[in-house]
Design a protein around this motif. Structure first.
Motif, PDB file in Angstrom:
ATOM      1  N   GLU A  10      37.828  38.893  40.990  1.00 12.45           N
ATOM      2  CA  GLU A  10      38.680  37.699  41.087  1.00 12.45           C
ATOM      3  C   GLU A  10      39.231  37.608  42.505  1.00 12.45           C
ATOM      4  OE1 GLU A  10      41.533  37.293  37.610  1.00 12.45           O
ATOM      5  OE2 GLU A  10      40.850  39.355  37.377  1.00 12.45           O
ATOM      6  N   LYS A  12      41.957  35.220  44.960  1.00  8.70           N
ATOM      7  CA  LYS A  12      42.929  34.131  45.098  1.00  8.70           C
ATOM      8  C   LYS A  12      43.479  34.226  46.516  1.00  8.70           C
ATOM      9  CE  LYS A  12      44.480  34.184  40.289  1.00  8.70           C
ATOM     10  NZ  LYS A  12      45.606  34.429  39.392  1.00  8.70           N
ATOM     11  N   GLY A  13      42.973  33.425  47.442  1.00  4.79           N
ATOM     12  CA  GLY A  13      43.422  33.497  48.836  1.00  4.79           C
ATOM     13  C   GLY A  13      43.157  34.890  49.393  1.00  4.79           C
ATOM     14  N   GLU A  15      44.290  37.635  48.065  1.00  9.34           N
ATOM     15  CA  GLU A  15      44.406  38.610  46.981  1.00  9.34           C
ATOM     16  C   GLU A  15      43.070  38.731  46.263  1.00  9.34           C
ATOM     17  OE1 GLU A  15      47.587  37.656  44.280  1.00  9.34           O
ATOM     18  OE2 GLU A  15      48.928  37.094  45.898  1.00  9.34           O
ATOM     19  N   TRP A  16      42.721  39.966  45.896  1.00  8.38           N
ATOM     20  CA  TRP A  16      41.506  40.134  45.101  1.00  8.38           C
ATOM     21  C   TRP A  16      41.679  41.269  44.112  1.00  8.38           C
ATOM     22  CZ3 TRP A  16      39.181  44.836  45.653  1.00  8.38           C
ATOM     23  CH2 TRP A  16      39.240  45.469  46.884  1.00  8.38           C
ATOM     24  N   LYS A  32      46.502  42.970  47.817  1.00  6.09           N
ATOM     25  CA  LYS A  32      47.355  41.828  48.150  1.00  6.09           C
ATOM     26  C   LYS A  32      47.815  42.045  49.582  1.00  6.09           C
ATOM     27  CE  LYS A  32      49.138  41.105  43.490  1.00  6.09           C
ATOM     28  NZ  LYS A  32      50.315  40.988  42.632  1.00  6.09           N
TER      29      LYS A  32
END
Length: 152
Positions: A10, A12-13, A15-16, A32
């Motif tokens: 996953e 998100k910007g 973050e993974w 993060k």
């Protein structure tokens, strides 16, 4: 995905997160910014590793045994437990401290530069050994009796 193996990623910007499963084993890796965390589980054993800048923390559990390792800059601390025995090791610059407990027995060893201090207790008996340069002192107590030995 093969049989009981699978992996999920996953993002998100900045973050993974990656989750991996292989039978009864699980591994989760998260990031993060400059912080990251890895969690691993194998049956009843698990390990968690975290890093935030120059600080890190590792926690390990194996049945009734566990271990915690922490580092903040030049300071570190390790805590270990096996059944009713435990041990704590701490280091800060040139100072260190070791604490050990086995049932009703315990021992604390401290070093600050050229000075050291060892405190031991077994039941109602205890002993303190101190060293400062070439001077030393031993204090012992058994019940209501005590003894002090010094060398200067």
């Amino acid at each position: 995905m093969e049989g009981s193996e699978w992996k999920v990623t996953e993002v998100k910007g900045s973050e993974w997160k990656v989750t991996e499963v292989m039978g009864s084993e699980l591994k989760v890796t998260e990031m993060k910014g400059s912080e990251w965390k890895v969690t691993e589980k194998k049956g009843s054993e698990w390990k968690e590793t975290e890093m935030k800048g120059s600080e890190w923390n590792v926690t390990e559990v194996k049945r009734s045994e566990w271990k915690l390792s922490e580092m903040k800059g030049s300071e570190w601390k390790v805590t270990e437990m096996k059944g009713n025995e435990w041990k704590v090791t701490e280091l800060e610059g040139s100072e260190w401290k070791l604490t050990e407990v086995k049932g009703s027995e315990w021992k604390v060893t401290e070093v600050k530069g050229s000075e050291w201090n060892v405190t031991e207790m077994e039941g109602c008996e205890w002993k303190v050994t101190q060293l400062k340069g070439i001077e030393w002192k031993i204090t012992e107590m058994k019940g209501s009796e005590w003894k002090v030995t010094e060398m200067k």
